[in-house]
Design an enzyme around this catalytic site. Sequence first.
Site, PDB file in Angstrom:
ATOM      1  CE1 TYR A 124      -3.142  -2.891   0.081  1.00  0.00           C
ATOM      2  CE2 TYR A 124      -3.861  -2.208   2.257  1.00  0.00           C
ATOM      3  CZ  TYR A 124      -3.989  -3.045   1.154  1.00  0.00           C
ATOM      4  OH  TYR A 124      -4.952  -4.002   1.139  1.00  0.00           O
ATOM      5  CE  LYS A 169       4.302 -17.648  -0.822  1.00  0.00           C
ATOM      6  NZ  LYS A 169       3.580 -18.911  -0.598  1.00  0.00           N
ATOM      7  CG  ASP A 200       1.148 -19.919   1.406  1.00  0.00           C
ATOM      8  OD1 ASP A 200       1.950 -19.585   2.304  1.00  0.00           O
ATOM      9  OD2 ASP A 200       1.479 -20.647   0.454  1.00  0.00           O
ATOM     10  CG  ASP A 224      -6.738  -5.062   3.981  1.00  0.00           C
ATOM     11  OD1 ASP A 224      -7.786  -5.277   4.610  1.00  0.00           O
ATOM     12  OD2 ASP A 224      -6.689  -4.309   2.988  1.00  0.00           O
ATOM     13  CG  ASP A 228     -11.627  -7.986   5.462  1.00  0.00           C
ATOM     14  OD1 ASP A 228     -11.224  -7.130   6.269  1.00  0.00           O
ATOM     15  OD2 ASP A 228     -12.371  -7.709   4.502  1.00  0.00           O
TER      16      ASP A 228
HETATM   17  O1  XYM Z   1      -9.426   2.840   0.991  1.00  0.00           O
HETATM   18  O2  XYM Z   1      -9.638  -2.683   5.333  1.00  0.00           O
HETATM   19  O3  XYM Z   1     -10.472   0.991   1.311  1.00  0.00           O
HETATM   20  O4  XYM Z   1      -8.036  -1.856   6.501  1.00  0.00           O
HETATM   21  O5  XYM Z   1      -6.712  -1.119   4.326  1.00  0.00           O
HETATM   22  C1  XYM Z   1      -8.632  -1.312   3.136  1.00  0.00           C
HETATM   23  C2  XYM Z   1      -8.179   1.161   1.902  1.00  0.00           C
HETATM   24  S1  XYM Z   1      -7.864  -0.539   1.732  1.00  0.00           S
HETATM   25  C3  XYM Z   1      -9.455   1.685   1.349  1.00  0.00           C
HETATM   26  C4  XYM Z   1      -8.592  -2.029   5.436  1.00  0.00           C
HETATM   27  C5  XYM Z   1      -7.957  -1.456   4.246  1.00  0.00           C
END
Ligand code: XYM
Length: 329
Positions: A124, A169, A200, A224, A228
């Site tokens: 990111y 990884k 993984d 991230d 989830d």
């Molecule tokens: O703008 O769910 O949706 O923590 O980093 C999602 C950022 S990407 C965005 C998260 C995340």
Amino acid sequence: MKLAVIEGDGIGREVIPAALEVLDTFGLDIEKVSLELGYARWERTGAAMTEEDLDLIKECDAVLFGAITTVPDPNYKSILLAIRKGLDLYANVRPIKPLPGIAGVTGRSDFDFVIVRENTEGLYSGIEELHEDAAYTRRVITRRGSERIAAYACELAKKRDNRLTIVHKSNVIKADKLFLDVCRETAEDYGVESSDMLVDAMAYSLMKQPEKYDVVVTTNLYGDILSDMSGALVGSLGLLPSANIGEKYAFFEPVHGSAPDIAGKGIANPLAAILCVKMLLEWLGEKKASLVDEAVSHVLQNKIITPDLGGTSGTADVGHAVAEYLRSH
Ligand code: XYM
């Protein structure tokens, strides 16, 4: 203290009012600064967030954030990532713990771990090159970035079971070797017992043996995804709060997104946002923060729950019920 409140898009606009009702029951001296940011504002005005908005946020001590919609349009940049970077919120802390009476997909309730995700670099990084036939995103791993997230994770492990799992990884992604090495060295310096897992294998292991883990430290995208996925372990993504922590600021947001499929229906689960309020209260050193857990247990036991948990209550009903419990205890 000054709190920026950003509802954002979609269900962010529904869960934050519920969370604020809960926060207000504590009667603390908090000045709230509301900001409208995100995709809806971009559609309306052409700007999702401006420099002035970021300056306003920087004048606050902490942020309570709902959710935003981020579209794959190359002209649209995630404001969530911009704020995380702008405030240097390097540690994304996501406690994964079952709630009473709610079964996750595995049916187990004997786990309690925390995902500590590096929050400012990794995939990111925002360093991207987009061409018609090829596109590149640079994955950044630095020693400083890895050191500070590893140190945060070790400090947390010391307050818990003193165990750290480093998720990477590095067999195929060589940049991960730096992350792994730095995390190992840091754990050794802190006297924290460390082990490591390929991401993984970790995804599989978390579903099979979640009880094995205490503090999990990992890079941005892996954290991230694994967080989830952990929503399924606790029964709903609508139950997971998170804190984004930096040297100066703290920013609290549910793990879930803006959920356009259910937005506007008043059925989103506000408990993740309400548990963010608990994390905010803990960050403020408020002794009564754990009352939020009690109130949440109370509404779960009384089946005041939203459809994601099999109930028929609405977002506001759950918020009112949690707040009512807190007002009377
Ligand atoms: O703008 O769910 O949706 O923590 O980093 C999602 C950022 S990407 C965005 C998260 C995340």
